[in-house]
Design a protein around this motif. Structure first.
Motif, short mmCIF file in Angstrom:
data_model
loop_
_atom_site.label_atom_id
_atom_site.label_comp_id
_atom_site.label_asym_id
_atom_site.label_seq_id
_atom_site.Cartn_x
_atom_site.Cartn_y
_atom_site.Cartn_z
N PRO A 37 46.97 21.83 -58.12
CA PRO A 37 45.85 21.91 -59.08
C PRO A 37 45.31 23.33 -59.26
O PRO A 37 44.89 23.69 -60.35
CB PRO A 37 44.79 20.99 -58.46
CG PRO A 37 45.56 20.05 -57.59
CD PRO A 37 46.70 20.86 -57.05
N MET A 38 45.31 24.13 -58.20
CA MET A 38 44.79 25.48 -58.32
C MET A 38 45.69 26.33 -59.20
O MET A 38 45.21 27.18 -59.96
CB MET A 38 44.66 26.12 -56.93
CG MET A 38 43.49 25.60 -56.12
SD MET A 38 41.90 25.80 -56.98
CE MET A 38 41.77 27.58 -57.03
N ALA A 39 47.00 26.13 -59.13
CA ALA A 39 47.92 26.86 -60.00
C ALA A 39 47.71 26.48 -61.45
O ALA A 39 47.73 27.32 -62.36
CB ALA A 39 49.36 26.60 -59.58
N LEU A 40 47.47 25.18 -61.70
CA LEU A 40 47.18 24.73 -63.06
C LEU A 40 45.86 25.33 -63.55
O LEU A 40 45.72 25.67 -64.73
CB LEU A 40 47.10 23.20 -63.10
CG LEU A 40 48.37 22.45 -62.70
CD1 LEU A 40 48.11 20.94 -62.71
CD2 LEU A 40 49.52 22.79 -63.64
N ALA A 41 44.90 25.49 -62.63
CA ALA A 41 43.61 26.07 -63.00
C ALA A 41 43.77 27.52 -63.43
O ALA A 41 43.07 27.99 -64.34
CB ALA A 41 42.65 25.97 -61.82
N VAL A 42 44.68 28.25 -62.79
CA VAL A 42 44.91 29.65 -63.16
C VAL A 42 45.37 29.75 -64.61
O VAL A 42 44.89 30.60 -65.38
CB VAL A 42 45.95 30.29 -62.21
CG1 VAL A 42 46.41 31.64 -62.74
CG2 VAL A 42 45.36 30.44 -60.82
N VAL A 43 46.30 28.89 -65.02
CA VAL A 43 46.81 28.92 -66.40
C VAL A 43 45.69 28.58 -67.38
O VAL A 43 45.53 29.22 -68.43
CB VAL A 43 47.99 27.93 -66.56
CG1 VAL A 43 48.45 27.88 -68.01
CG2 VAL A 43 49.14 28.36 -65.65
N THR A 44 44.88 27.58 -67.05
CA THR A 44 43.80 27.17 -67.94
C THR A 44 42.74 28.26 -68.06
O THR A 44 42.28 28.58 -69.17
CB THR A 44 43.14 25.88 -67.42
OG1 THR A 44 44.13 24.85 -67.32
CG2 THR A 44 42.04 25.42 -68.37
N ALA A 45 42.36 28.85 -66.94
CA ALA A 45 41.29 29.87 -66.96
C ALA A 45 41.75 31.15 -67.65
O ALA A 45 40.93 31.84 -68.27
CB ALA A 45 40.85 30.18 -65.53
N ALA A 46 43.02 31.48 -67.56
CA ALA A 46 43.52 32.74 -68.12
C ALA A 46 43.25 32.83 -69.61
O ALA A 46 42.95 33.92 -70.13
CB ALA A 46 45.01 32.89 -67.83
N GLY A 47 43.36 31.72 -70.31
CA GLY A 47 43.15 31.75 -71.76
C GLY A 47 41.72 32.01 -72.17
O GLY A 47 41.45 32.43 -73.30
N THR A 48 40.77 31.77 -71.26
CA THR A 48 39.35 31.98 -71.58
C THR A 48 38.85 33.37 -71.19
O THR A 48 37.81 33.81 -71.67
CB THR A 48 38.48 30.94 -70.86
OG1 THR A 48 38.53 31.18 -69.44
CG2 THR A 48 38.96 29.52 -71.14
N LEU A 49 39.59 34.08 -70.34
CA LEU A 49 39.10 35.35 -69.82
C LEU A 49 38.94 36.45 -70.87
O LEU A 49 38.01 37.26 -70.75
CB LEU A 49 40.04 35.84 -68.70
CG LEU A 49 39.95 35.09 -67.38
CD1 LEU A 49 40.96 35.62 -66.39
CD2 LEU A 49 38.53 35.19 -66.80
#
Length: 423
Positions: A37-49
């Motif tokens: 789940p943390m790896a999936l969170a990295v992909v999701t958060a990257a688009g908002t940064l």
């Protein structure tokens, strides 16, 4: 409408379709590489940064560049960018770090394109208020239809044909958009003006928001909402697969259910505000969103989950009409951009927090982020009821109205003096 608007509308419609494809495909691509789940969170958060790191700077740069060329370059850059993970997928060297980097750079391209398009449209339509209202209505409807309805199912279906297919499809959408944007009429480049520093302007806007209870409530709502919704979005694909047994195509349909509710909510927002009052309506939508996410967490099958997401989307859609309209009615014209920017930055700062919170909580149980999101949204019901109650909203509207005519907006100076005193 001038002919140029048709080309801009078509370009953004095609681009929105590609965005919808990628919105569904990226988390599913990540899911083929890891179940962490943390790896999936990295992909999701990257688009908002990008909005968090470069939002204000990007707007300042767009005001100095040719806006048509900026849009064209942003689209062309994203065509090249999407070729990298597509090639990596073909060569079977795709990785989570690569997907996160692509998500970040796609978000950066979107920042410049969206900002330039927003600035270009008033020049194209000669700043005619009636034309601008019609144009924005058409652009918003097309964006919702393409990125919310057509794109996600298409992204899921294309992924079934191969990991690189949805990436190539999105690249084609950006290429077509760039070609159309290139044909738009050129507009004069903005003339540089002597202004206050960007930092001082941003500080003034932030201070105005934090001094006014109603504006603070309107700013906190999307900030807390982003923490909750990104926590859900981060694990939604995994939740849909593991708890609901939904395949890749079904996941696209699940996202479409939320968009359907969003259109419905936007349609009934005005009537809801008139019947309940804007403050009470905002309180009700906060409660609806929280209860809907609670229903999603406890959903026993895909149909209940889809219904819960549709209800949540309806609450979000109504909020996205009511809150900005109220803000526009009570904020002086010369502060509108800075107030809106402050609210946007608060919301975008919250998004990565939500993404990583969702990934961390999911390590215990996949439903935990959903329950936590529901608690946050329900807590916003109390905050909204306090800060943006009907009484406070009515007081803010009276403060923004000129003396002797409470139905009309106040002058800039009157509103600026009175609005911060609304408690």
């Amino acid at each position: 409408m001038p002919a140029g608007f048709g080309r801009l509308w078509t370009a953004q419609t095609i681009s929105s379709l590609g965005d919808g494809v990628t919105h569904a495909a990226l988390p599913l691509l990540a899911l083929t590489l890891t179940r962490d789940p943390m790896a999936l969170a990295v992909v999701t958060a990257a688009g908002t940064l990008p909005w968090l790191l470069f939002g204000v700077l990007g707007g300042a740069l767009v005001d100095r560049w040719d806006r048509r060329r900026t849009m064209c370059f942003a689209d062309a850059a994203r065509v090249v960018l999407l070729g990298i993970p597509a090639a990596a997928a073909v060569l079977d060297v795709l990785s989570i770090p690569l997907l996160a980097a692509v998500a970040f750079l796609l978000g950066l391209g979107g920042l410049f394109f969206d900002t330039a398009a927003t600035a270009y449209l008033p020049d194209l339509l000669a700043r005619d208020p009636a034309l601008l209202e019609r144009a924005n209505s058409r652009l918003r409807s097309a964006q919702t239809a393409m990125s919310g309805f057509a794109g996600p199912p298409a992204g899921s279906a294309l992924l079934a044909l191969g990991r690189a297919v949805p990436l190539f499809a999105d690249a084609v959408s950006f290429l077509l958009s760039a070609l159309l944007v290139r044909t738009l009429p050129a507009m004069p480049r903005p003339v540089p003006e002597v202004r206050e520093s960007l930092l001082r302007q941003a500080r003034a806007g932030a201070a105005y928001v934090f001094r006014d209870r109603v504006l603070l409530g309107l700013a906190l709502r999307p900030a807390v909402g982003n923490v909750a919704f990104l926590a859900v979005e981060t694990v939604l694909a995994l939740f849909a697969h593991e708890r609901l047994g939904i395949d890749t195509y079904g996941f696209g349909l699940l996202l479409t259910a939320e968009a359907t509710g969003g259109l419905l909510g936007a349609g009934i927002a005005s009537g809801l505000g008139r019947r309940l009052g804007t403050g009470t309506a905002l309180t009700c939508t906060a409660a609806i969103e929280g209860l809907a996410i609670l229903g999603l967490a406890a959903a026993p099958n895909p149909y209940v989950a889809g219904s819960a997401l549709a209800v949540c989307g309806a609450g979000m859609g109504a909020t996205m009409v009511l809150a900005p309209s109220l803000r526009q009615a009570i904020v002086p014209a010369h502060l509108m951009g800075r107030v809106a920017s402050t609210s946007r930055m608060l919301a975008m700062c919250a998004a990565p927090i939500g993404a990583f919170l969702g990934g961390w909580l999911a390590t215990a149980d996949i439903r935990t982020p959903l329950y936590a999101a529901a608690v946050l949204l329900l807590a916003m019901t109390a905050v909204t009821a306090s800060l943006t109650s009907n009484r406070r909203v009515e007081a803010a509207l009276r403060a923004a109205a000129p003396a002797g005519d409470p139905a009309q907006p106040a002058s800039v100076n009157s509103a600026q003096e009175n609005a911060p005193d609304v408690r």
